[in-house]
Structure formats: structure tokens, C-alpha cells
Scaffold this motif. Sequence first.
Motif: not given
Length: 590
Positions: A48-73
Motif C-alpha cells: 500500500s505504501l508503494g502505490v500512494i501516489e498512484l491511488t491518489i492520481a487514479l481517483h483524482y483523474v478518473f470518475n470513480t466509482p462510475e469509472d471502474l478500478l480493479i486492484w490485482d490481489v
Amino acid sequence: MENNLLSTINNPSDLRKLSENQLPQLAKELREFIIDIISQKEGHLGASLGVIELTIALHYVFNTPEDLLIWDVGHQAYGHKILTERKSLFHTNRDLNGISGFPKRSESIYDSFGVGHSSTSISAALGMAMASLLKNETEKQHIAVIGDASIASGMAFEGLNHAGVTNANLLVILNDNAIGIDPSVGALKNYLTSVKEGRNPKQNNIIKSLNFDYSGPIDGHDLPKLLSELRRLQNVKGPKFLHIITTKGKGLQLAEEDQVKYHAPGKFEAKTGKIHPKNEEGLPPKFQDVFGHTLVTLAKENSRIVGITPAMPSGSSMKYMMEALPERAFDVGIAEQHAVTLSAGMATQGMIVFCNIYSTFLQRAYDQVIHDVALQNLPVIFCLDRAGLVGEDGATHHGVFDIAYLSCIPNLIIAAPLNEIELRNMMYTAQLGLHQPIAIRYPRGRGEIIDWQQPFEKIEIGKARVLKKGSKIAFLSTGTIGTNVTKAILLCKQPEAVGHFHFPFIKPLDHTTLETICKEYEKIITIEDGSIIGGFGSHINHYVLEKKYAITVVNLGIPDTFIEQGSVPELQHICQIDVTNITNQINLLL
């Protein structure tokens, strides 16, 4: 001010109100929030510590939950959970009745797919993307975030292979940190390393060859770069692939330096990351360590013994053999199907193969167990770690189906030791020259015997043991759950009325002992830390019915439902296989 920004954010809509230059501050606060809680509560930290910036960027740019985001494992989804309406619940992570340690559809609309086993994200996201095309939802985005260890798995390639011939609006993000739980292995890992180091010419790109629009590799901790690339990809049609490079454990120095240990470090000091030392002196061993040390002892005596594990050398303690005899111990990556058939291939050539797979992950190689091992009667020795209830990892990880799903396979011996000594002796017996496959199941956690390294003894296959004689009730147990029975009998109203029989072998079943029990006792109770349906108790019921014995049989075990997370004692209590419930059941029948 501490947690100044994070305290204002409950969901991604709140996040999108921040300016871009506030996001690095949010990333810092989100890391601190996770570290603070996990340091006290335990859980999966480094991913989780390794993807903090990615997590923020994904929810900032994409319109979740309408846009669908899947985390592997899903080991890496803590930041995602906190930003999606679960910040106030995060302290209940992995607790009984708390939030799950993994993304889960029933928990949140932001968890678009339930995960816990690897390499499913691309297929699931592609399925969603193709459904969107059929529904004419052309603007909808579908994002799968997958690690470099998970993408090497066969199923991930099946998904990539199919996606490349569709026009689905799919974005696959490769979170490349060169480690899963243990360091990534294999030729694909070497290829990705050469891409990161700029050694591969642009035209020699596996992902481009599969018809993906490939970009990267870029720094996954560089927020401005991430935001600009994600915005660009939003407007690219068809299958897209973004390669980002991250550091597992980012922001906590010790976690960056020892990524294996800090995958799930237990309790630690939040400020320094220093793990609180556990006093393990004088404690009985973990079953995985009994396996690991025993395997090394046996392999040193027999040059035909090899060890195979799919990506779990530390968790399964195969690491001891990898250190002692590296040329005969193999980590094949997240590839359970391959691990089983590789074992079968080696067995055809006279090798004695110990294939160690967690019970919950052997499910992923079911056809290979039947078709490549059992059908050809190859003497592969399966060691099923984490059998039974595993605790806080919950429904995705409990190893409660193996007895049921293996029992129907011809040629396969199924064994469950009562304790550490019996596990050692089963492993010793299995390598003496069995002419058929065997699965030995044992639990997560510690045993109860300190002096476990006794001289090896050969075990008679298919023979039950009388642990205690009785007059009215015969208690039949298999595996380590038998220790609960021993304790319960001492606490019941009439201990002298209860006999206890341990069945180390679920298949073949000891019919001779069963016949004696049916003739000498009034009632039978069976118990297992596996599914009641199709389990050990079912085999006893079948025998009693077939022989037309007029004896009452009561089955205890895991009920026909998925058991959620909690401590093992809590979950045993829910399933009524803890000492108190067993005692009550005996008293009821007496």
C-alpha cells in the motif's frame, strides 16, 4: 498541521476539490495514516505504501466509482479504501465484523471486483469493458492495476492476449516494483528490468506486440507525471498499457530496505518502522518451519528430493531449502498450474517432488492435480500449508475446501497430521517410495510441541490411532483440530464415556477401526477444520450408511457459508469447533 487535508476527504469527490499542488501533501498524510494504524493493528504494509501516489492520481483523474478500478490481489488497496468512505473504519481492518483486508464488492461501490488471489484483474476489467461496449457506454473507463509478480501468471497473459484483439476501453497499469511477497522471479522479470534500464529497443516490446498502446516506464511516485499521463490515456481508445516504476514500502525507510519483511511486518514503531521483537524463545514451532527444516533434513539424505513452490518461499519456509540446496529448490513465481505440472514432469523422471502450495491456492491448479498427477498416478508429495481457518486474511484465504475437493480424486492419499511430530513422519514416509500422490494438509501458525525434532518413524498409510478409549461416544477427528477435542473431553461431564480416535488419513479411510467403533459405541461425533459438505465427516456418514449401522453420527466443521476475517479462535467459535462448543456438544449427546 497533521492530517489537515486527509481529514477533509471522505470520498473521491472531496479529493477532486483539491488543487494539484496539494496532492503531494495528501500523499504524505495518507502514508502516515496507514503507517500509524498498521503499526498497532498489523496487516499488509509495504504494497500500500508503494502505490500512494498512484491511488491518489487514479481517483483524482478518473470518475470513480462510475469509472471502474480493479486492484490485482488487493494487498495494495489500503490507500484506496481510506479515500473511498472507509477512513473512519480503517482501524477495524481485518477484524471480526470489520472491513476486509482486500477489496470486496459487498463492502463498497468503489470496490468493483473482489480480489485476494492474484492475476485476475485484467480478465475482470476486460469483461467489464466489453460489457460497456455492448451497452454503448463508450466513455466509461476500466482500469486494472497489476504488479510485476502477478502479471507473470498464466491468467494475466490469457487476459492480455484476448484484450489485444478487442477494441475494449481498457487501461492496464503495471505497478513494477520487482517484488510480490518475495522478490519476483523468471524471464519476464528480467525483461522488465531491461526495459527499465533502457536496454531494450523500442520495437522489441512484448506489450506492443499484443496490440496495446504502451507507454512508460515512468516514475510512479511523480504525481505531476502520473496525472498528465493518466489524462492523456483517458482520451486514447482501445487497450492501453502504462508501465510505472514504484518502490514497495515507499516513505518508511526500513520498509524500503527490507521489502520481504515489511510486506506484513506485524506490530512496529510508527515513527522509525522498527518491528517490535517477539519473544519466541521456548515457543513451539510454526508448522511451516517444521515443513521447511524437515525438508532440508530429508533432502540432505536423498539427492532425488526437490522442492517447488509458487512464489511463497518465505511463507512456506521453502526458503530454508533454497538456502541450503539452491540447485534443488525452485520458486516458479505466481504459477500454481505450472508448479503442479512441473512437479508431475519431474516425478516421471524419478525425482521425489515436494510441491508446497497454500491450500487456498491449490484450488487454482485443480485440473493439473487431476489430469497431470492423479490420472497418471505420479507420486508427487503435495504439502498444503495454511489448511483450515487462517484468520485475518478472511474468506479469500481460508484453506477449508481441500478435503472436499481432493477427496473425489482417485489415486490420491489425503493426510492431516495431529501435530508437528506426525507432520515430520508423514513427510519422511512419503519420500520412502510411495507409488501414488499424497496431499498432506497442515495449518497456519504454531503447534504445541517444543521438542518436535524426534527420530523419524514410518507411518502406516490409512491407519487411525486410538488416543483415548470411552464407553458411549466416539469422537473422530482429523488433523490438528484434534487438540481441541482432547481439551474438550477433559472438560465434559463424563470424560470416561468419550473415546477419541485420530484419523491421520482421510483417504484411504481406516475401515477396520471404523467397524470396531460402530460396534462398540452408541454415538459418533466427527470434526474437521474444513467444509462439512464433502469433508471427512461425509466419508464417515457414507461408510455408516453403506454398512447399515444403526448409530447416530454428528458432524462438526465449517458450515456451508464463506467465513469472513477474524482471529482463528473467534472463527472457530463461530463455526462451533472451539473447545467450549465441542464440550457443549459432548454434554448434549451424553
